[in-house]
Design a protein around this motif. Structure first.
Motif, PDB file in Angstrom:
ATOM      1  N   SER A  93     -20.171  47.729 -22.905  1.00  0.00           N
ATOM      2  CA  SER A  93     -19.549  47.912 -21.614  1.00  0.00           C
ATOM      3  C   SER A  93     -18.087  47.469 -21.587  1.00  0.00           C
ATOM      4  CB  SER A  93     -20.353  47.151 -20.563  1.00  0.00           C
ATOM      5  OG  SER A  93     -20.337  47.842 -19.359  1.00  0.00           O
ATOM      6  N   TYR A  94     -17.593  47.053 -22.716  1.00  0.00           N
ATOM      7  CA  TYR A  94     -16.187  46.628 -22.764  1.00  0.00           C
ATOM      8  C   TYR A  94     -15.418  47.543 -23.704  1.00  0.00           C
ATOM      9  CZ  TYR A  94     -12.311  43.194 -23.254  1.00  0.00           C
ATOM     10  OH  TYR A  94     -11.103  42.553 -23.276  1.00  0.00           O
ATOM     11  N   SER A 112     -18.405  44.113 -18.032  1.00  0.00           N
ATOM     12  CA  SER A 112     -17.047  43.601 -18.139  1.00  0.00           C
ATOM     13  C   SER A 112     -16.321  43.844 -16.824  1.00  0.00           C
ATOM     14  CB  SER A 112     -16.301  44.299 -19.277  1.00  0.00           C
ATOM     15  OG  SER A 112     -16.051  45.646 -18.929  1.00  0.00           O
ATOM     16  N   THR A 113     -15.343  43.020 -16.568  1.00  0.00           N
ATOM     17  CA  THR A 113     -14.569  43.187 -15.331  1.00  0.00           C
ATOM     18  C   THR A 113     -13.424  44.162 -15.542  1.00  0.00           C
ATOM     19  OG1 THR A 113     -13.305  41.242 -15.968  1.00  0.00           O
ATOM     20  CG2 THR A 113     -15.105  40.920 -14.406  1.00  0.00           C
ATOM     21  N   TYR A 114     -12.946  44.269 -16.760  1.00  0.00           N
ATOM     22  CA  TYR A 114     -11.796  45.145 -16.983  1.00  0.00           C
ATOM     23  C   TYR A 114     -12.123  46.576 -16.594  1.00  0.00           C
ATOM     24  CZ  TYR A 114      -8.013  47.703 -19.051  1.00  0.00           C
ATOM     25  OH  TYR A 114      -6.944  48.542 -19.216  1.00  0.00           O
ATOM     26  N   THR A 115     -13.381  46.959 -16.784  1.00  0.00           N
ATOM     27  CA  THR A 115     -13.753  48.337 -16.453  1.00  0.00           C
ATOM     28  C   THR A 115     -13.846  48.543 -14.945  1.00  0.00           C
ATOM     29  OG1 THR A 115     -16.016  47.626 -16.873  1.00  0.00           O
ATOM     30  CG2 THR A 115     -14.934  48.867 -18.613  1.00  0.00           C
ATOM     31  N   LYS A 116     -13.356  47.565 -14.187  1.00  0.00           N
ATOM     32  CA  LYS A 116     -13.329  47.702 -12.732  1.00  0.00           C
ATOM     33  C   LYS A 116     -11.895  47.662 -12.191  1.00  0.00           C
ATOM     34  CE  LYS A 116     -17.575  47.580 -13.644  1.00  0.00           C
ATOM     35  NZ  LYS A 116     -18.035  46.540 -14.465  1.00  0.00           N
ATOM     36  N   VAL A 147     -17.737  40.148 -20.521  1.00  0.00           N
ATOM     37  CA  VAL A 147     -16.348  39.871 -20.880  1.00  0.00           C
ATOM     38  C   VAL A 147     -15.437  40.020 -19.673  1.00  0.00           C
ATOM     39  CG1 VAL A 147     -14.372  40.554 -22.285  1.00  0.00           C
ATOM     40  CG2 VAL A 147     -16.645  40.532 -23.288  1.00  0.00           C
ATOM     41  N   GLU A 148     -14.538  39.075 -19.538  1.00  0.00           N
ATOM     42  CA  GLU A 148     -13.506  39.126 -18.491  1.00  0.00           C
ATOM     43  C   GLU A 148     -12.150  39.287 -19.175  1.00  0.00           C
ATOM     44  OE1 GLU A 148     -12.307  38.654 -15.275  1.00  0.00           O
ATOM     45  OE2 GLU A 148     -10.390  37.737 -15.797  1.00  0.00           O
ATOM     46  N   GLY A 149     -11.304  40.104 -18.579  1.00  0.00           N
ATOM     47  CA  GLY A 149      -9.953  40.276 -19.103  1.00  0.00           C
ATOM     48  C   GLY A 149      -9.808  41.597 -19.835  1.00  0.00           C
ATOM     49  N   PRO A 150      -8.564  42.081 -19.915  1.00  0.00           N
ATOM     50  CA  PRO A 150      -8.314  43.350 -20.605  1.00  0.00           C
ATOM     51  C   PRO A 150      -8.496  43.184 -22.105  1.00  0.00           C
ATOM     52  CG  PRO A 150      -6.374  42.616 -19.356  1.00  0.00           C
ATOM     53  CD  PRO A 150      -7.330  41.479 -19.397  1.00  0.00           C
ATOM     54  N   TYR A 167     -15.380  54.961 -21.407  1.00  0.00           N
ATOM     55  CA  TYR A 167     -16.171  55.541 -20.321  1.00  0.00           C
ATOM     56  C   TYR A 167     -15.375  55.621 -19.021  1.00  0.00           C
ATOM     57  CZ  TYR A 167     -19.941  54.283 -23.545  1.00  0.00           C
ATOM     58  OH  TYR A 167     -20.735  54.133 -24.642  1.00  0.00           O
ATOM     59  N   VAL A 168     -14.555  54.641 -18.779  1.00  0.00           N
ATOM     60  CA  VAL A 168     -13.823  54.671 -17.501  1.00  0.00           C
ATOM     61  C   VAL A 168     -12.524  55.459 -17.620  1.00  0.00           C
ATOM     62  CG1 VAL A 168     -14.812  52.514 -16.639  1.00  0.00           C
ATOM     63  CG2 VAL A 168     -12.649  52.463 -17.917  1.00  0.00           C
TER      64      VAL A 168
END
Ligand code: SF4
Ligand code: SF4
Lengths: 394, 440, 441
Positions: B223-224, B307-311, B281-284, B230-231
């Motif tokens: 997911s990262y 992951s948060t980056y994908t948001k 995972v957090e961060g780019p 994917y995003v």
């Protein structure tokens, strides 16, 4: 704090210096202690609408980090090495209990660091009122103005709730009056320094300005007025110095040693953006009508050019420095930005290009609030000043 | 781990990836021809992009961050950054900006090798990061075109307040739409916008299904590292387009097939079926050593489940969908909800939910030097998420596109140490609960 | 006897620890790291087995023969090792002279070199005989290096052989010596060492003990490698543990009540939290920027032209600490010079520097979760009394009363942890042995 007005330049500066050096904010604590109903709220740089704070009866206290006087332990635990120094010392102040007397904190939309610090504060001090102050970025009467009016009203309402006071137009106007006087005396001091810089050493002026960050506006006006009088009454020796403006230090503040170093290297600082928030509004809010609207209007349409506000005019960046230099009748520009300060450092190439296009000599360096060595600044500023004197430019 | 050989890895590519590649190539070709075809080009940013609206005016979006990250992946960013620094940009500031400026000064050749057109409009939608504001102030110096600004208030109190939403809608109506009308010479067509938004929602449903699939064991996606692919379409030019809809349908089918077959995702070391660690995972990511970085995870059997980056270009997995029945309101909600527009407590909550809902073994923060919006406060995020989940977090540092800030040895050391710690805790925990069992 | 080996391949020093079946430390070895990591590990391991066998020997015959006799035997053994290495060094230097020094100069250079070696061997004999003052480095490179420099200065220039030439010969060849496998084990030199101490009273008992120590079967059942260079060890993945884990476990072993560990090494600083079993629960390392690590103090010592070990004691003489805000290695020299030029006292500046270094460590500790009781301090900087004092002060100020543990053998913390991991892996029946071989004496 003595209540009787200090007389001599030395006295006044001494008072201001003690306020500056006091990381315990004793003056604020004393003001609070004088009446158990009083409240104070911290304001981060750059611009917070202090009128609506003060109108509620709450003392706005400028929080500008810990300078080079604070040992950082807890603050560093929260920040990577590539983030500026200011938030470290603010966190240190907060976690060491030095800001416990504050009932709230206002974090303006200066940059992402201060923005994120607002959220950290919500977690670190859940008992304290925290508000992120989203300063409008669009000078649009239908959108930006309406938005900012709404923000001002909300903050005012919240401040009144903290203080247990009733919102009223009279109180707002009275506060605007107080801050008009603050802006007025600051304006006169800056003008005097511009016209006769030997009378107003920037080290002193800066200390007096810092007093304004912790004193109630009327007390500050007294102190600053006394200082203004003393400057006239006790002139200092006039030197053959170069006239410079210092740009880029609007948020994290340079250590006093840096200001001294620039002056001792042969430069009169005749314009700066230190503590820019205290004079962000350049014209008194218009009387009559709605005080909130007047304040909102003043910020939106009469504010200083600044790296932290969007510049809608594509040509403005280029002429900003030229205008500042002209207004200050300066010979050159010193770009002094805090290390890792995105707003200042991203603006710098644009401002610098503008300066160079107009043949204005400039130098640039980076500092941090706790920089302890000034040798390199001394050399750079000294050479800069000499070269301007010799050749009238770089 | 699947016994895949190096060569196989090379040729193995998901069908969706090939599709995406074609879409992107097509888009850049169209951009290159825009000066001749007369199609208008709007530069804008990923977080808070108004693609449906831009497209409803028949204009083409171009996203400088995407160019910057692509330059990073293609090994070009080092030179671009050096070029910008030679021109007076500080070493301290965001490297996306410097990479973009450097690319511009070096001939403005885009990621797929085509020349990038000049903008007809700089649409500065301001979501989650102030650097964007400076970025367009800087770009504006290079181009002679209008700039229009959308101020999206931050979720300082944890939500987009109704008055702030109204403020965004009002700006859309009174400044953004008129600017687009003027540049394109077309009137605002709300029906067209609604059609686009409906397609967005459809693609978003499929994307969310893909993201949620990581709750399976093994997770069929990463997911990262995989997630950024994917995003890709939905974060950039393809939200609300028919190609976007097709892509996400295909992607979802592909992922669902992997779930059914109990397969893991493709990684630089082959298919990762044997997943030892499930991480959040957090961060780019770092783009200059993207595959190397991914490999460090995959080699240890670590898969990223959320992951948060994908948001950053939109947060969809908590229910938000573009809503055609309220076209401008929904755009406001979208802008306000992009990840970096959430306040710190909100980000912490999101990570906490991810760790719990995706049953993660750990979480890692990749702190990038460039980005204050992400990085300032991450150490507090680390501590809070640890406190709330009882799981220790890992912390590595790199940068987006500045290769000077990627130290492979240092990152590998930390990552390995972290994963071994998780392993030791797992083993230790087992021992002690066994001991408890024996006592009872 | 089964034994378990931990090897900690650090950026400057490599350490090895051997545990016996009961988990007791049997031997420790140390050497400087070098370009050939494999060899560095091998040297440390061999050393650890040497001390292990000496340990066994001591157990057996200490009563009968007395400690002094054993010390003398060990000294003899060290001398034998040194002589072997001197031979190799001379071999390389001779070859180097032939191939690189210009013809006419070869003769005088060779003469000087022969003389240097003659004296170095004599000095070694003096050291064995106890005629030398003071302590010397455990590392051949260092103790011979300082002798070489001294003798080069004394003997070279008068006959027109430059000091620099001699030094560069040494620098080139010492690397060769370090990177070739040498026979330095117990059985390689124990007989010569015995012969060296001669037929003194009680030597028969020692001789008997030596036989038994030599024959003692030490089977290296399992080996674990750790340290910054661990990835370059020729070990299988299962045989590698991160230095964080090993450090935590090693500290726990030395001081079982440890909950927080601080390690300040040359290149990095680590703050580690462990639970009651020595399992790491969280950790933080310094970021990219090496400010505040041991290296920084090294720069300062160089700048002041004094030995690293003199820094701390000097700082402790301060009565008025100067406030230093930055421990940036890049500016270390400039900062120091500026302070000195302002008339600040050396010891006051140093006191400030030490505090600044510890302040950095304090933030790292805070990041990792604070300082719990008990608190164990390891790494090179833990030997610096001024750093220890600053740490004690700051910990007390910020966390209250904490027991501070510092072990004299703290340098072996990581290797010890690795050895424990080796032992555990063997107990769990996981094949991490690598060798599984009987260790030749
Ligand atoms: S100094 Fe610059 S980067 Fe730091 S908080 Fe202030 S404006 Fe932001
Ligand atoms: S600072 Fe971060 S969010 Fe902002 S432009 Fe750079 S990378 Fe993007």
């Amino acid at each position: 704090m003595t209540t009787e007005r200090p007389r001599t330049r030395a006295d006044i500066v001494d008072t201001a210096r003690r306020l500056y050096e006091d990381l315990e904010f004793t003056a604020v604590r004393e003001w609070l202690a004088a009446d158990p109903d009083r409240k104070a709220v911290g304001c981060l740089p750059v611009y917070v609408p202090r009128e609506v704070v003060w109108a509620a009866g709450v003392l706005p206290v400028g929080i500008h980090g810990g300078g080079d006087r604070l040992e950082i332990i807890r603050g560093d635990a929260y920040y990577q090495s590539y983030i500026c120094h200011l938030p470290r010392s603010v966190v240190e102040l907060g976690l060491s209990g030095r800001l416990d007397m504050l009932s709230g904190m206002l974090f303006p939309s200066t940059c992402d660091v201060i923005r994120n610090l607002s959220g950290m504060w919500q977690i670190l001090r859940p008992e304290v009122y925290v508000r992120y102050v989203d300063v409008p970025q669009v000078e649009h009467p239908a959108t930006g103005l309406e938005f900012w009016k709404g923000e001002l009203s909300t903050i005012y309402r919240d401040m009144c709730a903290i203080a247990g006071t009733e919102p009223s137009d009279e109180a707002l106007w009275a506060a605007i009056d107080d801050y008009d006087r603050v802006r007025d005396v600051i304006g006169r001091l800056y003008a005097l320094r511009r016209d006769e810089p030997w009378k107003v050493p920037t080290e002193e002026l800066y200390l007096v300005m810092r007093a304004g960050e912790v004193l109630p506006p009327p007390d500050f006006v007294d102190l600053a007025t006394a200082y203004l009088e003393a400057c006239h009454a006790e002139p200092l020796r006039r030197r053959d110095n170069t006239r410079v403006i210092v740009v880029g230090s609007f948020c994290e503040q340079p250590p006093l040693g840096l200001i001294k170093t620039i002056e001792r290297a042969g430069c009169y600082i005749v314009g700066d953006d230190f503590l820019l928030g205290n004079r962000m509004i350049t014209r008194p809010p218009e009387r009559g009508g709605d005080p909130v609207e007047a304040l909102a209007h003043a910020l939106l349409f009469h504010h200083q050019p600044s790296s932290v506000m969007y510049e809608p005019d594509p040509d403005a960046k280029e002429v900003t420095i030229k205008k500042m230099v002209d207004a200050a009748r300066a010979d050159g520009v010193i770009f002094a930005a805090a290390s890792f300060c995105d707003p200042a450092l991203l603006d710098r190439p644009m401002l610098r290009a503008g300066a160079e296009a107009h043949g204005i000599p400039c130098i640039a360096f980076k500092f941090s609030e706790n920089t302890g060595q000034f040798q390199q600044f001394r050399e750079q500023a000294g050479t800069f000043s000499d070269s301007i004197k010799l050749w009238g430019g770089a | 781990m699947a016994p895949t050989t190096k060569e196989e890895v090379k040729v193995q590519k998901d069908r969706s990836m090939i599709l995406q590649k074609e879409m992107i190539a097509g888009h850049f070709e169209r951009l290159e021809k825009a000066p001749e075809t007369g199609e208008k080009v709007v530069y804008t940013f990923v977080p808070g992009n108004l693609t449906e609206l831009i497209r409803s005016f028949g204009a083409l979006p171009l996203l400088p961050e995407i160019n910057a990250l692509q330059s990073g992946m293609r090994g070009k960013s080092k030179g671009y950054i050096a070029e910008a620094e030679r021109n007076g940009h500080s070493e301290d500031v965001c490297t996306y900006v410097k990479c973009d400026i450097g690319m511009l000064r070096s001939g403005n050749i885009g990621p797929t090798g085509t020349r990038l057109p000049k903008p007809d409009l700089l649409l500065l939608s301001y979501t989650g990061c102030y650097t964007f504001m400076k970025w367009f102030e800087l770009l504006r110096e290079e181009y002679d075109c209008p700039t229009v600004f959308l101020h999206v208030p931050y979720q300082g109190d944890g939500t987009l307040l109704p008055e702030h939403r109204a403020y965004v809608v009002k700006q859309l109506r009174e400044t953004i739409i008129p600017a687009l009308e003027q540049v394109t010479g077309r009137p605002y067509d709300e029906d067209l916008l609604r059609e686009n938004l409906a397609r967005s929602a459809q693609a978003e449903d499929d994307l969310v299904a893909v993201l949620h699939s990581a709750k399976n064991r093994p997770s069929p996606i990463d997911s990262y590292f995989g997630g950024v692919y994917y995003v890709g379409p939905i974060f950039s030019a393809f939200r609300g387009t028919p190609e976007g809809v097709d892509y996400y349908r295909a992607l979802r089918q592909e992922v669902e097939a992997r779930v059914a077959a109990k397969q893991g995702p493709l990684t630089p070391v082959g298919r990762l079926d044997d997943q030892k660690y499930r991480l959040v995972v957090e961060g780019p990511p770092n783009w200059t050593s993207f595959r190397e970085f991914w490999k460090m995870f995959a080699e240890e059997g670590a898969v990223v489940v959320a992951s948060t980056y994908t948001k950053v270009g939109g947060t969809y997995d908590f229910g938000f969908r573009h809503d055609p029945s309220d076209p401008l309101g929904t755009l406001a909600d979208y802008c306000g909800g992009c990840y970096t527009n959430h306040n710190l407590p909100g980000r912490i909550e999101m990570l906490e939910r991810y760790v719990k809902e995706y049953e993660a073994d750990g979480f890692i923060i990749n702190s990038v030097k460039s980005c204050n919006s992400f990085s300032a406060g991450q150490l507090m995020i680390l501590r809070e998420v640890e406190r709330r989940t009882g799981i220790p977090g890992g912390f590595v540092e790199s940068d987006l596109v500045d290769p000077r800030y990627f130290s492979a040895a240092n990152i590998k050391n930390r990552l390995e140490s972290y994963l071994q710690m998780i392993e030791a805790r797992r083993a230790g925990g087992a021992t002690s609960s066994e001991a408890l069992g024996r006592l009872a | 006897m089964n034994c378990f080996v931990g090897i900690d391949l650090g950026s400057t020093i490599t350490k090895a620890v051997i545990l016996d079946e009961a988990g007791e430390v049997l031997g420790r070895g140390i050497t400087n790291s070098r370009s050939n990591y494999d060899l560095a590990a091998e040297v440390a391991r061999t050393e650890a087995f040497v001390t292990a066998r000496f340990g066994l020997l001591r157990k057996e015959v200490e009563k009968a023969a007395g400690g002094a006799m054993l010390d003398r035997l060990l000294r003899a053994f060290r001398t034998e090792q040194t002589l072997v290495q001197l031979d190799r060094l001379q071999h390389h230097i001779d070859a180097e002279v032939v191939s690189t020094v210009a013809g006419p100069l070869q003769q005088p250079v060779t003469e000087v070199i022969d003389e240097i070696f003659r004296r170095l061997r004599q000095e070694e004999e003096d050291w064995f005989a106890g005629r030398t003052e003071g302590t010397r480095s455990d590392f051949f490179r260092d103790h011979v290096g300082s002798g070489w420099a001294r003798l080069s200065e004394e003997l070279g220039p008068p006959v027109d052989v430059s000091f620099d030439l001699l030094l560069s010969l040494y620098d080139k060849c010492i690397i060769k010596v370090e990177n070739e496998p040498l026979e330095l084990g117990f059985q390689d030199h124990i007989d010569a060492a015995l012969a060296r101490i001669g037929d003194v009273e009680g030597v028969d008992a020692v001789r008997l003990g030596v036989e038994r120590a030599r024959d003692a079967e030490l089977v290296e059942v399992a080996t674990i490698g750790t340290g910054y260079g661990r990835a370059r060890l020729p070990f299988a993945k299962e045989q590698i543990r991160s230095e964080i884990l090993c450090h935590g476990l090693g500290a726990h072993r030395m001081f079982p009540n440890t909950r927080t560990v601080l390690d300040i090494g040359g290149q990095d600083t680590k703050a580690i939290q462990v639970d009651g079993r020595g399992i790491v629960t969280s950790f933080q390392m310094n970021d990219r920027c090496a400010a505040g690590c041991g290296r920084y103090l090294g720069y300062i010592a160089d700048e002041m032209n004094i030995g690293l070990h003199e820094l701390g004691p000097l700082a402790q003489r301060s009565s008025r600490r100067v406030k230093i805000n930055s421990t940036c290695t890049v500016f270390a020299g400039a900062e120091l010079r500026e302070r000195l030029s302002l008339g600040e006292q050396r010891e006051d500046i140093l006191a400030g520097l030490h505090r600044a270094v510890i302040l950095r460590a304090m933030s790292l500790l805070a990041r990792s979760g604070g300082v719990d009781d008990e608190f164990t301090f390891t790494g090179g900087v833990a030997r610096n009394p001024a750093a220890v004092a600053a740490l004690e002060e700051l910990v007390a100020e910020n966390y209250g009363d904490r027991t501070l543990n510092i072990s004299p053998s703290s340098i072996y913390t990581g290797a010890l942890g690795a050895a424990i991991f080796a032992m555990r892996a063997a107990e769990e029946g996981r094949g991490v042995a690598g060798t599984g071989t009987r260790q030749e004496a």
